[in-house]
Design a protein around this motif. Structure first.
Motif, mmCIF file in Angstrom:
data_model
loop_
_atom_site.group_PDB
_atom_site.id
_atom_site.type_symbol
_atom_site.label_atom_id
_atom_site.label_comp_id
_atom_site.label_asym_id
_atom_site.label_seq_id
_atom_site.Cartn_x
_atom_site.Cartn_y
_atom_site.Cartn_z
ATOM 1 N N THR A 59 39.838 27.543 25.048
ATOM 2 C CA THR A 59 39.374 26.374 25.780
ATOM 3 C C THR A 59 39.367 26.749 27.250
ATOM 4 O OG1 THR A 59 41.610 25.481 25.898
ATOM 5 C CG2 THR A 59 40.227 24.702 24.101
ATOM 6 N N VAL A 60 38.383 26.242 27.966
ATOM 7 C CA VAL A 60 38.235 26.519 29.391
ATOM 8 C C VAL A 60 38.737 25.303 30.148
ATOM 9 C CG1 VAL A 60 36.607 27.088 31.231
ATOM 10 C CG2 VAL A 60 36.268 28.030 28.935
ATOM 11 N N GLY A 61 39.643 25.545 31.087
ATOM 12 C CA GLY A 61 40.246 24.465 31.850
ATOM 13 C C GLY A 61 39.391 24.014 33.019
ATOM 14 N N VAL A 62 40.032 23.363 33.957
ATOM 15 C CA VAL A 62 39.381 22.801 35.141
ATOM 16 C C VAL A 62 39.066 23.922 36.132
ATOM 17 C CG1 VAL A 62 39.690 21.188 37.052
ATOM 18 C CG2 VAL A 62 40.637 20.658 34.805
ATOM 19 N N LYS A 63 37.888 23.868 36.724
ATOM 20 C CA LYS A 63 37.525 24.903 37.691
ATOM 21 C C LYS A 63 38.275 24.684 38.997
ATOM 22 C CE LYS A 63 33.336 22.886 39.676
ATOM 23 N NZ LYS A 63 31.931 23.104 39.952
#
Length: 132
Positions: A59-63
């Motif tokens: 999963t890719v988090g907050v930039k």
């Protein structure tokens, strides 16, 4: 009908990768392949890291803007989809032209991975099947 969140809960398995799969060191969920590793000369937060072109089951988090060894980059942390362990980050944007090649790629920390061997029936192990 299945919604998008339910689809993300099922892990992807890497196949046809010539026995070289890297998994999450915590839960052994498939993460990447040997062929996807572009460079081993990178540094993660906690030690050596790999620059990787493709990952699964993350999963890719907050930039966020982060000052790294090569300058300021827009990145997002990546975590194992199954156990939520932080594995590294994804490069979203690089400000400097020489660093643009990193965009869309991932740093996965070596200490967060485990190398798994995938065995199949057609592996040639060098043993004659007629001898016991």
């Amino acid at each position: 009908m299945t919604n998008r969140k339910q689809l993300q809960e099922h892990q992807a398995y890497l196949t046809n990768v010539h026995n070289r799969v890297y998994t999450c060191a915590n839960c052994h969920c498939d993460i990447t392949t040997h062929a996807a590793i572009m460079s081993r000369a990178f540094q993660g937060r906690h030690g050596p890291g790999y620059l990787v072109g493709k990952v699964v089951n993350v999963t890719v988090g907050v930039k966020e803007e982060r000052l790294l060894m090569t300058g300021v980059h827009t990145v997002a942390d990546i975590s194992c989809m199954i156990c939520r362990a932080k594995l590294g980050w994804k490069y979203l944007r690089a400000r400097e032209k020489p660093q643009k090649y990193k965009e869309g790629r991932y740093i996965v920390e070596k200490s967060k991975l485990s190398r798994e061997n995938i065995w199949s029936d057609d592996d040639d192990d060098g043993f004659d099947r007629d001898c016991y």
